[in-house]
Design a protein around this motif. Sequence first.
Motif, mmCIF file in Angstrom:
data_model
loop_
_atom_site.group_PDB
_atom_site.id
_atom_site.type_symbol
_atom_site.label_atom_id
_atom_site.label_comp_id
_atom_site.label_asym_id
_atom_site.label_seq_id
_atom_site.Cartn_x
_atom_site.Cartn_y
_atom_site.Cartn_z
ATOM 1 N N ASN A 179 0.875 -1.256 -0.033
ATOM 2 C CA ASN A 179 0.021 0.033 -0.033
ATOM 3 C C ASN A 179 0.975 1.156 -0.040
ATOM 4 O OD1 ASN A 179 -1.334 2.300 1.690
ATOM 5 N ND2 ASN A 179 -2.929 1.092 0.744
ATOM 6 N N LEU A 180 0.820 2.122 -1.170
ATOM 7 C CA LEU A 180 1.650 3.324 -1.077
ATOM 8 C C LEU A 180 1.057 4.566 -0.330
ATOM 9 C CD1 LEU A 180 2.644 2.901 -5.003
ATOM 10 C CD2 LEU A 180 3.973 2.164 -2.988
ATOM 11 N N GLY A 181 -0.291 4.484 -0.294
ATOM 12 C CA GLY A 181 -0.909 5.554 0.139
ATOM 13 C C GLY A 181 -1.272 6.536 -0.842
ATOM 14 N N TYR A 182 -2.389 7.273 -0.599
ATOM 15 C CA TYR A 182 -2.779 8.154 -1.544
ATOM 16 C C TYR A 182 -1.923 8.937 -2.412
ATOM 17 C CZ TYR A 182 -6.544 11.251 -3.293
ATOM 18 O OH TYR A 182 -7.528 11.834 -4.503
ATOM 19 N N ASP A 183 -1.119 9.701 -1.990
ATOM 20 C CA ASP A 183 -0.209 10.434 -2.810
ATOM 21 C C ASP A 183 0.749 10.032 -3.218
ATOM 22 O OD1 ASP A 183 -1.254 12.973 -1.728
ATOM 23 O OD2 ASP A 183 0.277 12.823 0.034
ATOM 24 N N ARG A 184 1.608 8.894 -2.893
ATOM 25 C CA ARG A 184 2.528 7.911 -3.818
ATOM 26 C C ARG A 184 1.759 7.132 -5.031
ATOM 27 N NH1 ARG A 184 5.910 5.320 0.680
ATOM 28 N NH2 ARG A 184 5.436 3.625 -0.542
ATOM 29 N N ASN A 185 0.357 6.814 -4.760
ATOM 30 C CA ASN A 185 0.025 6.144 -5.668
ATOM 31 C C ASN A 185 -0.380 7.119 -6.783
ATOM 32 O OD1 ASN A 185 -1.383 3.687 -6.754
ATOM 33 N ND2 ASN A 185 -3.416 4.193 -6.012
ATOM 34 N N PHE A 186 -0.825 8.364 -6.568
ATOM 35 C CA PHE A 186 -0.972 9.187 -7.651
ATOM 36 C C PHE A 186 0.402 9.270 -8.297
ATOM 37 C CE2 PHE A 186 -4.224 12.654 -7.596
ATOM 38 C CZ PHE A 186 -5.352 11.755 -6.884
ATOM 39 N N LYS A 187 1.622 9.281 -7.832
ATOM 40 C CA LYS A 187 3.025 9.274 -8.576
ATOM 41 C C LYS A 187 3.251 7.981 -9.446
ATOM 42 C CE LYS A 187 7.845 10.107 -7.972
ATOM 43 N NZ LYS A 187 8.176 9.135 -9.303
ATOM 44 N N GLN A 188 2.773 7.020 -8.642
ATOM 45 C CA GLN A 188 2.852 5.608 -9.518
ATOM 46 C C GLN A 188 1.890 5.727 -10.835
ATOM 47 O OE1 GLN A 188 4.576 3.365 -9.346
ATOM 48 N NE2 GLN A 188 3.630 1.264 -9.211
ATOM 49 N N LEU A 189 0.667 6.310 -10.568
ATOM 50 C CA LEU A 189 -0.127 6.697 -12.056
ATOM 51 C C LEU A 189 0.490 7.454 -12.889
ATOM 52 C CD1 LEU A 189 -3.530 7.161 -10.299
ATOM 53 C CD2 LEU A 189 -3.033 5.314 -11.801
ATOM 54 N N MET A 190 1.131 8.559 -12.653
ATOM 55 C CA MET A 190 1.851 9.344 -13.628
ATOM 56 C C MET A 190 2.806 8.719 -14.078
ATOM 57 S SD MET A 190 1.742 13.272 -11.813
ATOM 58 C CE MET A 190 2.208 12.867 -10.112
ATOM 59 N N ASP A 191 3.710 7.859 -13.469
ATOM 60 C CA ASP A 191 4.828 7.183 -13.828
ATOM 61 C C ASP A 191 4.451 5.952 -15.120
ATOM 62 O OD1 ASP A 191 6.526 8.522 -12.172
ATOM 63 O OD2 ASP A 191 6.714 6.766 -10.931
ATOM 64 N N LYS A 192 3.114 5.528 -14.779
ATOM 65 C CA LYS A 192 2.662 4.410 -15.630
ATOM 66 C C LYS A 192 1.808 4.820 -16.795
ATOM 67 C CE LYS A 192 3.539 0.893 -13.008
ATOM 68 N NZ LYS A 192 4.495 -0.048 -13.283
ATOM 69 N N SER A 193 1.618 6.269 -16.783
ATOM 70 C CA SER A 193 0.606 6.999 -17.989
ATOM 71 C C SER A 193 1.346 7.152 -18.865
ATOM 72 C CB SER A 193 -0.167 8.067 -17.295
ATOM 73 O OG SER A 193 0.785 9.335 -17.015
ATOM 74 N N SER A 194 1.029 7.481 -20.212
ATOM 75 C CA SER A 194 1.877 7.915 -21.292
ATOM 76 C C SER A 194 1.177 9.007 -22.189
ATOM 77 C CB SER A 194 1.988 6.565 -22.371
ATOM 78 O OG SER A 194 0.804 5.953 -22.860
ATOM 79 N N GLY A 195 -0.027 9.753 -21.693
ATOM 80 C CA GLY A 195 -0.639 10.632 -22.174
ATOM 81 C C GLY A 195 0.600 11.883 -21.879
ATOM 82 N N GLU A 196 -0.044 12.965 -22.778
ATOM 83 C CA GLU A 196 0.251 14.253 -22.873
ATOM 84 C C GLU A 196 -0.032 14.969 -21.417
ATOM 85 O OE1 GLU A 196 0.960 18.316 -25.490
ATOM 86 O OE2 GLU A 196 0.108 16.475 -26.368
ATOM 87 N N PHE A 197 -0.984 14.631 -21.059
ATOM 88 C CA PHE A 197 -1.806 15.106 -19.864
ATOM 89 C C PHE A 197 -2.462 14.058 -19.121
ATOM 90 C CE2 PHE A 197 -2.136 18.821 -22.855
ATOM 91 C CZ PHE A 197 -1.486 19.822 -22.099
ATOM 92 N N CYS A 198 -2.793 14.382 -17.708
ATOM 93 C CA CYS A 198 -3.483 13.450 -16.842
ATOM 94 C C CYS A 198 -4.660 14.073 -16.441
ATOM 95 C CB CYS A 198 -2.486 12.938 -15.788
ATOM 96 S SG CYS A 198 -1.169 11.973 -16.272
ATOM 97 N N LEU A 199 -5.761 13.296 -16.320
ATOM 98 C CA LEU A 199 -6.972 13.719 -15.723
ATOM 99 C C LEU A 199 -7.214 12.616 -14.580
ATOM 100 C CD1 LEU A 199 -9.704 15.067 -15.620
ATOM 101 C CD2 LEU A 199 -10.650 13.443 -17.067
ATOM 102 N N PHE A 200 -7.184 13.155 -13.160
ATOM 103 C CA PHE A 200 -7.143 12.028 -12.145
ATOM 104 C C PHE A 200 -8.751 12.226 -11.802
ATOM 105 C CE2 PHE A 200 -2.955 13.202 -11.924
ATOM 106 C CZ PHE A 200 -2.523 11.911 -11.723
ATOM 107 N N MET A 201 -9.289 10.804 -11.724
ATOM 108 C CA MET A 201 -10.774 10.623 -11.136
ATOM 109 C C MET A 201 -10.729 9.755 -10.098
ATOM 110 S SD MET A 201 -12.873 10.376 -14.717
ATOM 111 C CE MET A 201 -14.307 10.315 -13.867
ATOM 112 N N GLY A 202 -11.436 10.169 -9.110
ATOM 113 C CA GLY A 202 -11.765 9.122 -7.960
ATOM 114 C C GLY A 202 -12.242 7.840 -8.455
ATOM 115 N N ASN A 203 -12.045 6.593 -7.778
ATOM 116 C CA ASN A 203 -12.692 5.322 -8.228
ATOM 117 C C ASN A 203 -14.256 5.371 -8.026
ATOM 118 O OD1 ASN A 203 -12.161 4.961 -5.193
ATOM 119 N ND2 ASN A 203 -11.842 2.752 -5.737
ATOM 120 N N ASP A 204 -14.840 6.317 -7.335
ATOM 121 C CA ASP A 204 -16.198 6.331 -7.289
ATOM 122 C C ASP A 204 -16.790 7.532 -8.018
ATOM 123 O OD1 ASP A 204 -15.219 8.365 -5.532
ATOM 124 O OD2 ASP A 204 -16.641 7.983 -4.056
ATOM 125 N N ASP A 205 -15.931 8.016 -8.785
ATOM 126 C CA ASP A 205 -16.611 9.009 -9.934
ATOM 127 C C ASP A 205 -17.412 8.697 -11.191
ATOM 128 O OD1 ASP A 205 -15.645 10.964 -8.054
ATOM 129 O OD2 ASP A 205 -13.704 11.223 -9.322
#
Length: 110
Positions: free
Chosen positions: A73-99
Amino acid sequence: MIKLSVCIPAYNRQEFMEPLLDSILAQDYEDLEIVICEDKSPQREEIKKIISAYILENTLTSTKIKYFENEINLGYDRNFKQLMDKSSGEFCLFMGNDDILAEGAIKRIL
């Protein structure tokens, strides 16, 4: 066209995952990917089953979905960083998993 990464930090709330994916894939924007990082939640297996079934049932759009599981478990902030590292888009749109993403939202945002 701008490539957009829709990033979802997943932790529990598995009952919202399919409606969220439906709302993203129903957008009238082609150049996007969905990046999900599951952060070792108690509902990990349920989330994995939903995403796996969703990919199998939606073969035309399944290549847009990238699913990752954090070893710890990375926690909220480090999981966001993980998402950015795994993404390949020019921009990121973050969504909660209940949105839910409103119809036409991605074009309006971009």
